[in-house]
Scaffold this active site. Structure first.
Site, mmCIF file in Angstrom:
data_model
loop_
_atom_site.group_PDB
_atom_site.id
_atom_site.type_symbol
_atom_site.label_atom_id
_atom_site.label_comp_id
_atom_site.label_asym_id
_atom_site.label_seq_id
_atom_site.Cartn_x
_atom_site.Cartn_y
_atom_site.Cartn_z
ATOM 1 N N ARG A 241 14.197 30.709 8.611
ATOM 2 C CA ARG A 241 14.891 31.932 9.028
ATOM 3 C C ARG A 241 16.198 31.625 9.756
ATOM 4 O O ARG A 241 17.219 32.266 9.508
ATOM 5 C CB ARG A 241 13.977 32.770 9.928
ATOM 6 C CG ARG A 241 12.827 33.380 9.139
ATOM 7 C CD ARG A 241 12.010 34.328 9.973
ATOM 8 N NE ARG A 241 10.843 34.790 9.231
ATOM 9 C CZ ARG A 241 9.916 35.611 9.705
ATOM 10 N NH1 ARG A 241 10.025 36.071 10.940
ATOM 11 N NH2 ARG A 241 8.905 35.986 8.977
ATOM 12 N N ASP B 32 10.519 50.348 17.846
ATOM 13 C CA ASP B 32 10.420 48.948 17.460
ATOM 14 C C ASP B 32 11.543 48.200 18.168
ATOM 15 O O ASP B 32 12.550 48.784 18.569
ATOM 16 C CB ASP B 32 10.543 48.774 15.933
ATOM 17 C CG ASP B 32 9.908 47.488 15.436
ATOM 18 O OD1 ASP B 32 8.785 47.542 14.897
ATOM 19 O OD2 ASP B 32 10.519 46.412 15.631
HETATM 20 C C1 LIG Z 1 3.663 43.596 11.414
HETATM 21 S S1 LIG Z 1 4.656 44.920 11.997
HETATM 22 C C2 LIG Z 1 3.465 46.218 12.125
HETATM 23 C C3 LIG Z 1 3.981 47.534 11.629
HETATM 24 C C4 LIG Z 1 2.984 48.697 11.663
HETATM 25 N N1 LIG Z 1 2.564 48.969 13.015
HETATM 26 C C5 LIG Z 1 1.805 48.405 10.779
HETATM 27 O O1 LIG Z 1 0.719 48.118 11.277
HETATM 28 O O2 LIG Z 1 1.928 48.487 9.560
HETATM 29 C C6 LIG Z 1 4.928 44.448 13.706
HETATM 30 C C7 LIG Z 1 6.142 45.122 14.329
HETATM 31 O O3 LIG Z 1 6.113 44.896 15.745
HETATM 32 C C8 LIG Z 1 7.444 44.752 16.182
HETATM 33 N N2 LIG Z 1 7.496 44.048 17.486
HETATM 34 C C9 LIG Z 1 7.206 42.742 17.729
HETATM 35 N N3 LIG Z 1 7.409 42.456 19.025
HETATM 36 C C10 LIG Z 1 7.814 43.602 19.610
HETATM 37 C C11 LIG Z 1 8.185 43.946 20.944
HETATM 38 N N4 LIG Z 1 8.179 43.053 21.937
HETATM 39 N N5 LIG Z 1 8.560 45.224 21.191
HETATM 40 C C12 LIG Z 1 8.580 46.145 20.182
HETATM 41 N N6 LIG Z 1 8.247 45.880 18.909
HETATM 42 C C13 LIG Z 1 7.873 44.626 18.627
HETATM 43 C C14 LIG Z 1 8.106 43.960 15.063
HETATM 44 O O4 LIG Z 1 9.510 44.098 15.063
HETATM 45 C C15 LIG Z 1 7.447 44.548 13.821
HETATM 46 O O5 LIG Z 1 8.237 45.540 13.214
#
Ligand SMILES: C[S@@+](CC[C@H](N)C(=O)[O-])C[C@H]1O[C@@H](n2cnc3c(N)ncnc32)[C@H](O)[C@@H]1O
Length: 277
Positions: free
Chosen positions: A39, A147
């Site tokens: 990445r 997010d």
């Molecule tokens: C795998 S996705 C899950 C999306 C959805 N909730 C689902 O279950 O399909 C995880 C998301 O968490 C967000 N994320 C990770 N760390 C975070 C943080 N510290 N604060 C806010 N969002 C965060 C990432 O950017 C990502 O879009």
């Protein structure tokens, strides 16, 4: 191991782990070295930098834009419409009808999709509610979708998806809640305005202070905390407990048991929790 274009030492990797943890709470395990290499290398090329040290120097300079790009790179955004369908059934058949029974008619119902990625989760919530909760329009229902990753948020707010993203969903949802693209937009769909209007997309880092007061009636935080270490998860669930209404409900991902992580919640059903006590 494949020949690398750039030298990538353990100390470079450890630097990225530390800064990822500090900025996002995301804990990069030892086996994520190749993923990080892949990445960040893309970013080095885009910026025409010669080495990882150059990139580290850029992050160390405190460049706000680059720190944002870096966090966008580190997050894993995998998601889909109606992921874990049983959650949407439970929400519409049990959680929201119970809230409606216990609140004066027309009251606020606040739902938070924390870690909403590209928006499939909050849109699924909105569509499921519209489709399956009678009398919804007489209530003040709003969904907050947040997010950390600015790119996925922009995608979510636009509400435009390629058809392969919606192929698997029930045709009733597809027919009623999406506009089909024509001409240059063929092959794409857009979530209808009345559904988009139920949702506010905002950038929010779960590790920082939260601007909203709550209370939230429902929190979806699914497939987010798996990337955090246990102490971070414990702190986060304590904050969720504070902002959740006493009779509120918390939905987490299928692999995110709260057992031994927090005593603030009690299991109610399959990965659905209520506040303890
Ligand atoms: C795998 S996705 C899950 C999306 C959805 N909730 C689902 O279950 O399909 C995880 C998301 O968490 C967000 N994320 C990770 N760390 C975070 C943080 N510290 N604060 C806010 N969002 C965060 C990432 O950017 C990502 O879009």
């Amino acid at each position: 191991m494949a020949q690398r274009q750039y030298e990538f030492s353990d100390s470079d990797f450890n630097y990225f782990r530390k800064i990822a943890d500090r900025l996002t709470g995301i804990h990069l395990a030892d086996n994520k070295k190749e993923l990080v290499y892949g990445r960040v290398t893309r970013r080095l090329r885009a910026l025409r930098l010669q080495s990882f040290s150059d990139y580290i120097a850029l992050l160390e300079s405190g460049d706000v834009n680059e720190l944002e790009q870096f966090t966008n790179m580190i997050t894993t955004n995998l998601t889909s419409f109606f992921r874990e369908m049983h959650h949407f059934d439970f929400l519409t058949q049990d959680v929201v009808p119970t809230l409606m029974k216990n609140k004066p008619r027309g009251s606020r119902i606040r739902i938070w999709s924390a870690g909403c990625s590209t928006g499939e989760e909050p849109y699924s919530i909105a569509m499921a509610l519209r489709e399956s909760v009678p009398g919804l329009s007489g209530w003040d229902v709003k969904i907050l979708a947040t997010d950390l990753d600015s790119e996925v948020l922009a995608h979510g707010a636009a509400g435009v998806y390629t058809v392969d993203r919606v192929n698997g969903i029930r045709s009733v949802y597809l027919d009623k809640y999406f506009d089909k693209g024509r001409g240059p937009n063929a092959g794409k769909v857009r979530v209808k305005e009345e559904v988009r209007n139920m949702i506010t997309f905002r950038r929010l880092n779960l590790m920082e202070d939260w601007p909203m007061k709550g209370p939230m009636d429902v929190i979806f935080c699914r497939n987010v905390v798996i990337y955090f270490d246990k102490p971070t998860q414990t702190r986060l669930f304590a904050k969720f407990s504070n902002i959740l209404a006493d009779d509120g409900r918390l939905f987490v991902g299928h692999s995110e048991a709260l057992y031994k992580v927090t005593d603030k919640f009690e299991l109610l059903g399959k990965t659905v929790y209520k506040k303890a006590g």
